[in-house]
Enzyme design. Structure first.
Site: not given
Length: 366
Positions: A111, A162, A223
């Protein structure tokens, strides 16, 4: 033989309803299924054999490539249960045909639209005698991604979760979803269990002192996991901001030869109009994807949206950042709010949804 694996097993939940019946890599992007753009890019890099790591609606991939005359061998590795990124790679590895322990194997996420030069990353992998090479890209705001810091020789130092605070943003480099594995490293991934390369395999290799390098570029990268990103990626391919061997030259829009577009309509911004679609008078379609057999009536305006196949949009309706599922009908003079997603088969009557007011009087109630 140069070989590759494409990870295409995800359900694409962020793109529903478009992925209700179609795996995300098989959705139409710039006139072709996205996986065909990836296959063309791999072939340009000299890949002769590719393994699709499939799970969700796996049989549709074989259907897509049932008639495929290009000089490329395609194999299908199906997961019976979800195995994660690492498990999917390991499951696909048994179908690879190369025998050398040092043979490089390209691995792509199914993707990611990227302009990275695959030949260049393969060459860097071999020059460094790397165990794994990761394509890294820089993003303005890395807080939504895992971070991959490297030293002055591009050797990967860590894989960080993250970041939650500005102080944790030690780099703007993130994992771009393209890897080169030496075959021996790929074969060492544990088999038959769920495993994440990002959270388990790569950190273990770094902690063991293995030769894990980053290949950081400023190439185009996106993305395609959300509807707006999906639309923008398609438009960027059409207009030439992103490149694919299947889009030979930049154009303002791609209109299928069987589609009918009224001379007074404006189709702009890298939009695509699918087979047998009908675009009526004074319609505006900007940076959008119109699927097969879609009808758009007079004066409708569609911006940064997707209208899936066999749907209709009524006259003077406005769609902005909207997803319309297949076999749906949006009546005349509707004004749909941004981020709205209409499930497949939904029917909205005339003026059924409006963000702004309407001058039409309410019906009399007896």
């Amino acid at each position: 033989m140069q070989e590759a694996i494409i990870l295409v097993g995800g359900k694409g939940t962020r793109l529903r309803p478009l992925t209700n019946h179609t795996p995300k890599p098989l959705l139409n992007v710039a006139g072709h299924s996205f996986i065909r753009h990836q296959v063309a890019k791999l072939m340009d890099a000299g890949v002769e054999h590719v393994v699709f790591a499939t799970s969700y609606l796996a049989s549709l991939f074989e259907e897509e490539f049932k008639v495929f005359s290009q000089d490329l061998a395609i194999s299908y590795a199906v997961e019976d249960v979800p195995l994660g990124t690492g498990g999917a790679i390991r499951n696909a590895a048994h179908l690879l045909r190369g025998g050398s322990a040092d043979a490089p194997v390209l691995v792509l996420n199914g993707d990611i639209l990227s302009g990275v030069d695959l030949g260049a990353i393969l060459a860097r992998h071999e020059d460094r005698e790397a165990d794994v090479t990761l394509h890294l890209t820089r993003v303005p705001d890395p807080r939504a991604f895992g971070l991959v810091p490297t030293d002055e020789s591009d050797r990967v130092l860590a894989f960080l979760e993250k970041p939650k605070t500005p102080e944790e943003c030690v780099t703007d480099q993130i994992n771009a979803g393209c890897y080169v594995f030496s075959r021996s490293v790929l074969d060492a991934i544990p088999a038959d269990r769920e495993i994440s390369v990002e959270q388990e395999t790569f950190p273990q290799l770094v902690s063991q002192g293995r030769r894990v390098f980053g290949h950081t570029t400023e190439d185009y990268w996106r993305d395609l996991g959300t509807p707006l990103a999906f639309v923008h990626g398609s438009a960027d391919l059409v207009t030439g901001k992103a490149t694919s061997p299947l889009v030979p030259r930049p154009v303002e829009a791609l209109v299928h030869p069987t589609a009918v577009v009224d001379p007074t309509a404006r189709v702009t911004g890298g939009s695509t109009i699918g087979p047998c679609a009908v675009i009526g008078p004074h319609v505006v379609v900007d940076r959008s994807i119109i699927g097969a057999s879609v009808t758009v009536a007079e004066g409708a305006r569609i911006h940064e949206s997707v209208v899936d196949h066999d749907s209709s949009i009524g006259s003077e309706s406005l769609l902005r950042e909207v997803v319309v599922g297949c076999h749906s009908h949006v009546g005349a003079q509707n004004e749909l709010p941004a981020q709205l997603r209409l499930s497949c088969g939904i029917r909205i009557p005339t003026q059924g949804v409006r963000v702004s007011g309407t001058a039409v009087a309410c019906p009399t109630v007896h």
